[in-house]
Scaffold this active site. Structure first.
Site, PDB file in Angstrom:
ATOM      1  N   ARG A 124       0.588 -12.082   5.354  1.00 37.02           N
ATOM      2  CA  ARG A 124       0.949 -10.940   6.214  1.00 37.02           C
ATOM      3  C   ARG A 124       0.033 -10.831   7.428  1.00 37.02           C
ATOM      4  O   ARG A 124      -1.170 -10.997   7.330  1.00 37.02           O
ATOM      5  CB  ARG A 124       0.854  -9.648   5.393  1.00 37.02           C
ATOM      6  CG  ARG A 124       0.908  -8.376   6.245  1.00 37.02           C
ATOM      7  CD  ARG A 124       1.226  -7.148   5.443  1.00 37.02           C
ATOM      8  NE  ARG A 124       0.299  -6.856   4.385  1.00 37.02           N
ATOM      9  CZ  ARG A 124       0.504  -5.929   3.446  1.00 37.02           C
ATOM     10  NH1 ARG A 124       1.622  -5.206   3.454  1.00 37.02           N
ATOM     11  NH2 ARG A 124      -0.386  -5.712   2.514  1.00 37.02           N
ATOM     12  N   ARG A 169      -4.851  -4.913  -6.907  1.00 37.52           N
ATOM     13  CA  ARG A 169      -3.839  -3.947  -6.440  1.00 37.52           C
ATOM     14  C   ARG A 169      -2.592  -3.994  -7.321  1.00 37.52           C
ATOM     15  O   ARG A 169      -1.990  -2.963  -7.622  1.00 37.52           O
ATOM     16  CB  ARG A 169      -3.488  -4.231  -4.973  1.00 37.52           C
ATOM     17  CG  ARG A 169      -4.594  -3.760  -4.030  1.00 37.52           C
ATOM     18  CD  ARG A 169      -4.623  -4.521  -2.730  1.00 37.52           C
ATOM     19  NE  ARG A 169      -3.499  -4.258  -1.861  1.00 37.52           N
ATOM     20  CZ  ARG A 169      -3.215  -5.002  -0.783  1.00 37.52           C
ATOM     21  NH1 ARG A 169      -3.971  -6.038  -0.467  1.00 37.52           N
ATOM     22  NH2 ARG A 169      -2.186  -4.699  -0.037  1.00 37.52           N
TER      23      ARG A 169
END
Ligand code: ADP
Ligand code: AMP
Length: 210
Positions: A124, A169
């Site tokens: 990303r 996460r």
């Protein structure tokens, strides 16, 4: 109370990518707690400093901080007709607090298997000016290094977008956030879309829900 939309899913599911389209369709402003925390961090506020360690290690920021942030944001005039929540709520306590202060009409869950998430997050990058989201392989800018949306030529990567933090996460997502799916299903608000398709197909599925 005007109705709000919750965009739900694991990190890297495509929430930020799909948010622009939903904002265009509904006229509701996007409220991303992740973006707000990163803004606080780069502004060096005490809230940013408090959140820093949690964000860098991939853990959730404590509910009290997040709920305070949202309560304050919802007092802004642009929130009066409902908003699009992106990345919030992430715990049952946050969802309970939200139910006291806003009316949620639908929770759109973008479902993507864990096996896809690391590649999505590690590739990303975003425009340093307008925050448009890109991916090295799956969604690169048309001209290398130039934002398709605003023409800016500086791109940035998030400090927490590395393989080790992604795993923390994802584990926080499964233990603390995923239980919210049932919480919203019990309230008849939960709609899932298949996020393991190309970006335009996911947008079309979300448009159908809306
Ligand atoms: P989130 O906001 O849920 O964390 P993003 O929208 O930032 O996720 O997307 C994570 C990464 O995956 C970005 O690099 C984005 O370009 C890419 N991406 C988003 N949707 C898709 C998709 N449907 N297929 C492939 N890559 C995607
Ligand atoms: P995101 O931009 O949604 O990927 O969030 C980046 C990081 O900010 C997360 O890993 C958490 O540390 C923190 N964060 C964002 N939103 C929340 C939330 N609703 N609750 C707790 N922590 C959050």
């Amino acid at each position: 109370m005007a109705s709000s939309i919750v965009l739900f899913g694991p990190p890297g599911a495509g929430k930020g990518t799909q948010a622009g389209n939903i904002v265009r369709l509904t006229g509701k402003p996007q409220i991303s707690t992740g973006d707000m925390l990163r803004a606080a961090l780069s502004a060096g506020t005490s809230l940013g400093l408090e959140a820093k360690g949690y964000m860098e290690s991939g853990q959730l920021v404590p509910d009290s901080i997040i709920i305070g942030l949202i309560e304050e944001r919802l007092t802004q005039p642009d929130a009066s007709d409902g908003v699009l929540f992106d990345g919030f709520p992430r715990t049952i306590a946050q969802a309970e607090a939200l139910s006291e202060i806003a009316d949620v009409s639908v929770v759109i869950a973008i479902e993507v298997p864990d096996s896809r998430i690391v590649d999505r997050i590690c590739g990303r990058y975003t425009c340093a000016s307008c925050d448009a989201v890109y991916h090295d392989t799956f969604n690169p800018t048309t001209t290398q290094g130039t934002c398709d949306e605003c023409g800016h030529t500086e791109m940035k990567r998030r400090a927490d977008d590395n393989e080790e933090t992604v795993r923390t996460r994802l584990s926080a997502y499964h233990s603390q956030t995923a239980p919210l799916a049932d919480w919203y299903r019990q309230r008849d608000l939960f709609v899932a879309v298949d996020g393991d398709q190309d970006i335009n197909t996911v947008s079309a599925s979300i448009s159908e829900v809306l």
